[in-house]
Design a protein around this motif. Structure first.
Motif, short mmCIF file in Angstrom:
data_model
loop_
_atom_site.label_atom_id
_atom_site.label_comp_id
_atom_site.label_asym_id
_atom_site.label_seq_id
_atom_site.Cartn_x
_atom_site.Cartn_y
_atom_site.Cartn_z
N UNK A 104 7.24 -18.15 27.47
CA UNK A 104 6.83 -18.83 28.57
C UNK A 104 5.45 -20.22 27.75
N UNK A 105 5.51 -19.90 26.66
CA UNK A 105 3.98 -21.35 26.82
C UNK A 105 4.93 -22.72 26.30
N UNK A 106 6.34 -22.97 26.47
CA UNK A 106 6.49 -24.50 26.60
C UNK A 106 6.81 -24.64 27.73
N UNK A 107 5.49 -25.14 28.90
CA UNK A 107 5.57 -25.75 30.37
C UNK A 107 5.77 -26.94 30.36
N UNK A 108 6.12 -28.11 29.09
CA UNK A 108 5.71 -29.24 29.97
C UNK A 108 7.09 -29.83 28.48
N UNK A 109 7.53 -31.02 28.66
CA UNK A 109 8.26 -31.59 27.03
C UNK A 109 7.79 -32.12 26.57
N UNK A 110 6.76 -32.09 26.25
CA UNK A 110 5.80 -32.33 25.13
C UNK A 110 5.56 -30.98 24.73
N UNK A 111 5.27 -29.97 25.54
CA UNK A 111 5.45 -28.42 24.78
C UNK A 111 6.91 -27.90 23.89
N UNK A 112 7.97 -28.90 24.76
CA UNK A 112 9.09 -27.88 24.06
C UNK A 112 9.19 -29.03 23.36
N UNK A 113 9.48 -29.90 23.03
CA UNK A 113 9.75 -30.24 21.67
C UNK A 113 9.10 -30.13 20.69
N UNK A 114 7.66 -29.76 20.60
CA UNK A 114 6.87 -29.34 19.72
C UNK A 114 7.00 -27.97 19.27
N UNK A 115 7.40 -26.80 20.38
CA UNK A 115 8.28 -25.93 19.99
C UNK A 115 9.49 -25.64 19.21
N UNK A 116 10.17 -26.53 19.65
CA UNK A 116 11.55 -26.80 18.79
C UNK A 116 11.44 -27.30 17.68
N UNK A 117 10.67 -28.35 17.39
CA UNK A 117 10.35 -28.37 15.92
C UNK A 117 9.48 -26.92 15.32
N UNK A 118 9.07 -27.03 16.06
CA UNK A 118 8.35 -25.63 14.60
C UNK A 118 9.60 -24.92 14.45
N UNK A 119 10.58 -24.34 15.12
CA UNK A 119 11.64 -23.47 14.67
C UNK A 119 12.10 -23.95 14.15
#
Length: 312
Positions: free
Chosen positions: A255-270
């Protein structure tokens, strides 16, 4: 390149993650991000601007010691962490796009703009010289809010034991909760906040705590932190505490990625942590393999860290 279609908003968010080798964490240790936002129809122009920004990359000079306690604590962490990180010329490690896009068309566009770039060399684990204990930094002027920090090495994200460190960090403190958070904030009123992080560049790992404190309460808060670290050994984490920590990590992944900004950060982190993408079900399976005994086994290493006091 990672392209993630998303209907979170009628826009696109393009992130170039640059390997710098320093102690920056954006979104992972040793990296910083260059970003651009645009409407889908303007993605071509946005990619062109980002390419120009990448061509202007240069190594940043170290910032002078800050007089702000929060910034100075981050600098103190960086001084220790940077000794274990390589320091190459900045180079792009990853391009991540999220938003209202057609993947095939977006992939072609990104290939046209970035396909000829030389990629960053992934970091390699280095021998670490780390001395536990305590370090006091005097700022030389009054401050409204001092800082206490804690730093301890941990396995890199893809190495055995990394998840146990993340679970134990949660048990010790998470936001206003956890053993230390509850005692320091809710019960004793000694701290303003506790920021607990696991940091990794994919080759090295660290756990950090940053605590906001009234300058007049530094000593009792430091004593409490030391006591709670010792208590992890004398009263080891329970099965219920470990289960709660696992549920939190999985819940955040869902549930943490609630914006495109957060989504790109999470994908990069993984990708930079583990060399690939991971959905919450895979994380849940991985955490299920970590036992309470696994978490208890790392306590001696976890509590043998370095305490920082940043004050007037």
């Amino acid at each position: 390149v990672i392209v993630q279609p998303s209907d979170l908003s009628p826009a696109v968010y393009l992130r170039a993650v640059v390997f710098t080798g320093g102690a920056q964490t954006d979104p992972v240790l040793g990296h910083r991000s260059l970003i651009t936002r645009s409407r889908p129809a303007d993605l071509e122009a946005a990619a062109g601007r980002l390419r120009q920004s990448l061509e202007r990359l240069g190594s940043a000079a170290p910032a002078p010691p800050s007089g702000d306690p929060e910034t100075r604590l981050e600098q103190a962490f960086a001084e220790i962490i940077a000794a274990a990180l390589a320091a190459p010329a900045p180079a792009p490690a990853l391009i991540v796009l999220s938003g209202d896009v057609q993947p095939d068309l977006a992939q072609t566009l990104l290939e046209n703009h970035f396909g000829d770039l030389a990629p960053a060399v992934p970091p390699a684990a280095r021998a670490l010289e780390f001395a536990p204990g305590e370090r006091t930094i005097r700022l030389g002027h009054p401050v409204a809010q001092a800082r206490i920090g804690y730093l301890v090495p941990a396995p890199a994200a893809a190495q055995p034991g990394a998840d146990a460190y993340r679970l134990l960090a949660y048990i010790l403190s998470h936001d206003y909760e956890g053993r230390f958070g509850k005692e320091a904030i809710s019960r004793r009123g000694l701290a303003y906040y506790v920021d607990t992080r696991y940091r990794s560049d994919g080759a090295n790992g660290w756990v950090t705590l940053a605590v906001g404190v009234d300058p007049g309460k530094i000593e009792p808060l430091k004593a409490l932190l030391e006591a709670e670290l010792r208590r992890l050994a004398t009263a080891p984490p329970s099965t219920d505490e470990v289960a709660e920590a696992k549920a939190h990590l999985v819940g955040r992944a869902r549930s943490a990625a609630q914006s495109n900004e957060e989504l790109t950060a999470e994908l990069a982190r993984q990708f930079l942590w583990r060399g690939g993408l991971e959905d919450p079900r895979a994380l849940e399976r991985r955490l299920a393999a970590v036992s309470t005994d696994d978490v208890r086994a790392i306590v001696p290493q976890f509590i043998d860290g370095l305490i920082f006091v940043i004050g007037p």
